[in-house]
Scaffold this motif. Structure first.
Motif, PDB file in Angstrom:
ATOM      1  N   TYR A  18       0.091  11.940  -0.693  1.00 48.31           N
ATOM      2  CA  TYR A  18      -1.136  12.643  -1.063  1.00 48.31           C
ATOM      3  C   TYR A  18      -1.569  12.392  -2.511  1.00 48.31           C
ATOM      4  O   TYR A  18      -2.584  12.910  -2.950  1.00 48.31           O
ATOM      5  CB  TYR A  18      -0.972  14.150  -0.852  1.00 48.31           C
ATOM      6  CG  TYR A  18      -0.797  14.525   0.594  1.00 48.31           C
ATOM      7  CD1 TYR A  18      -1.867  14.482   1.474  1.00 48.31           C
ATOM      8  CD2 TYR A  18       0.439  14.910   1.085  1.00 48.31           C
ATOM      9  CE1 TYR A  18      -1.721  14.821   2.807  1.00 48.31           C
ATOM     10  CE2 TYR A  18       0.601  15.261   2.414  1.00 48.31           C
ATOM     11  CZ  TYR A  18      -0.489  15.212   3.266  1.00 48.31           C
ATOM     12  OH  TYR A  18      -0.334  15.552   4.585  1.00 48.31           O
ATOM     13  N   ASN A  19      -0.783  11.616  -3.257  1.00 46.35           N
ATOM     14  CA  ASN A  19      -1.064  11.383  -4.671  1.00 46.35           C
ATOM     15  C   ASN A  19      -1.789  10.050  -4.855  1.00 46.35           C
ATOM     16  O   ASN A  19      -1.293   9.000  -4.449  1.00 46.35           O
ATOM     17  CB  ASN A  19       0.243  11.384  -5.470  1.00 46.35           C
ATOM     18  CG  ASN A  19       0.027  11.268  -6.954  1.00 46.35           C
ATOM     19  OD1 ASN A  19      -0.803  10.504  -7.425  1.00 46.35           O
ATOM     20  ND2 ASN A  19       0.796  12.025  -7.699  1.00 46.35           N
ATOM     21  N   ARG A  20      -2.953  10.129  -5.481  1.00 49.16           N
ATOM     22  CA  ARG A  20      -3.676   8.924  -5.881  1.00 49.16           C
ATOM     23  C   ARG A  20      -4.108   9.113  -7.326  1.00 49.16           C
ATOM     24  O   ARG A  20      -4.788  10.092  -7.651  1.00 49.16           O
ATOM     25  CB  ARG A  20      -4.907   8.701  -5.000  1.00 49.16           C
ATOM     26  CG  ARG A  20      -4.527   8.172  -3.637  1.00 49.16           C
ATOM     27  CD  ARG A  20      -5.748   7.817  -2.814  1.00 49.16           C
ATOM     28  NE  ARG A  20      -5.684   8.624  -1.607  1.00 49.16           N
ATOM     29  CZ  ARG A  20      -6.705   9.166  -1.002  1.00 49.16           C
ATOM     30  NH1 ARG A  20      -7.928   9.001  -1.471  1.00 49.16           N
ATOM     31  NH2 ARG A  20      -6.556   9.875   0.085  1.00 49.16           N
ATOM     32  N   GLY A  58       7.019  11.405   0.926  1.00 45.32           N
ATOM     33  CA  GLY A  58       7.247  10.120   0.283  1.00 45.32           C
ATOM     34  C   GLY A  58       7.183   8.931   1.212  1.00 45.32           C
ATOM     35  O   GLY A  58       8.208   8.411   1.623  1.00 45.32           O
ATOM     36  N   ILE A  59       5.984   8.508   1.536  1.00 45.32           N
ATOM     37  CA  ILE A  59       5.792   7.278   2.306  1.00 45.32           C
ATOM     38  C   ILE A  59       4.756   6.417   1.575  1.00 45.32           C
ATOM     39  O   ILE A  59       3.952   6.937   0.806  1.00 45.32           O
ATOM     40  CB  ILE A  59       5.336   7.542   3.757  1.00 45.32           C
ATOM     41  CG1 ILE A  59       3.969   8.219   3.810  1.00 45.32           C
ATOM     42  CG2 ILE A  59       6.374   8.339   4.521  1.00 45.32           C
ATOM     43  CD1 ILE A  59       3.345   8.278   5.205  1.00 45.32           C
ATOM     44  N   PRO A  60       4.765   5.117   1.799  1.00 44.81           N
ATOM     45  CA  PRO A  60       3.811   4.243   1.095  1.00 44.81           C
ATOM     46  C   PRO A  60       2.348   4.481   1.478  1.00 44.81           C
ATOM     47  O   PRO A  60       1.457   4.297   0.662  1.00 44.81           O
ATOM     48  CB  PRO A  60       4.233   2.827   1.508  1.00 44.81           C
ATOM     49  CG  PRO A  60       5.587   2.946   2.075  1.00 44.81           C
ATOM     50  CD  PRO A  60       5.743   4.355   2.562  1.00 44.81           C
ATOM     51  N   ARG A  61       2.084   4.858   2.707  1.00 41.46           N
ATOM     52  CA  ARG A  61       0.706   5.067   3.168  1.00 41.46           C
ATOM     53  C   ARG A  61       0.097   6.275   2.469  1.00 41.46           C
ATOM     54  O   ARG A  61       0.730   7.297   2.305  1.00 41.46           O
ATOM     55  CB  ARG A  61       0.717   5.304   4.675  1.00 41.46           C
ATOM     56  CG  ARG A  61      -0.641   5.555   5.279  1.00 41.46           C
ATOM     57  CD  ARG A  61      -0.552   5.446   6.796  1.00 41.46           C
ATOM     58  NE  ARG A  61      -0.994   6.468   7.655  1.00 41.46           N
ATOM     59  CZ  ARG A  61      -2.104   7.175   7.602  1.00 41.46           C
ATOM     60  NH1 ARG A  61      -2.912   7.040   6.603  1.00 41.46           N
ATOM     61  NH2 ARG A  61      -2.433   8.052   8.518  1.00 41.46           N
ATOM     62  N   LYS A  62      -1.133   6.157   2.016  1.00 42.73           N
ATOM     63  CA  LYS A  62      -1.836   7.251   1.349  1.00 42.73           C
ATOM     64  C   LYS A  62      -2.729   7.979   2.345  1.00 42.73           C
ATOM     65  O   LYS A  62      -3.311   7.378   3.238  1.00 42.73           O
ATOM     66  CB  LYS A  62      -2.680   6.736   0.170  1.00 42.73           C
ATOM     67  CG  LYS A  62      -1.846   6.098  -0.931  1.00 42.73           C
ATOM     68  CD  LYS A  62      -0.907   7.117  -1.563  1.00 42.73           C
ATOM     69  CE  LYS A  62      -0.108   6.493  -2.693  1.00 42.73           C
ATOM     70  NZ  LYS A  62       0.783   7.428  -3.335  1.00 42.73           N
TER      71      LYS A  62
END
Length: 94
Positions: free
Chosen positions: A16-18, A42-46
């Motif tokens: 959820y962090n951008r 904590g996954i790479p996909r946003k």
């Protein structure tokens, strides 16, 4: 009552962090041990909202100065990165 805004988030590995801003509609803080962001994923996909939207929906840290009836009353919070989790840096033990 307005929900407090997540003013900044240093947990860059969170889905959820951008750009150090929270894009989850609402986050939950706390468990019995620490003021961790339970929404941290904590996954790479946003994912999340297209614009920064993060607010504190619930707080389980009953001993926090800002906690009233399990709702955060701080004007805003910051989430920081600690070890393997994201933690509410605004938490203050009452």
């Amino acid at each position: 009552m307005d929900m407090p805004v997540v003013q900044s988030c240093a947990a860059e590995s969170c889905a959820y962090n951008r750009d150090q801003t929270c894009h989850a509609w609402a986050i939950t803080i706390g468990d019995a041990q620490m003021a961790a962001c339970d929404t941290f994923f904590g996954i790479p996909r946003k994912g999340g909202a297209p614009t920064p939207a993060g607010q504190v929906g619930a707080c389980k840290m009953d001993d926090c100065t800002y906690n009233v009836d399990l709702e955060c009353q701080a004007p805003g919070i910051s989430v920081g990165r600690t070890r393997d989790s994201a933690e509410c840096m605004t938490y203050q033990r009452s």
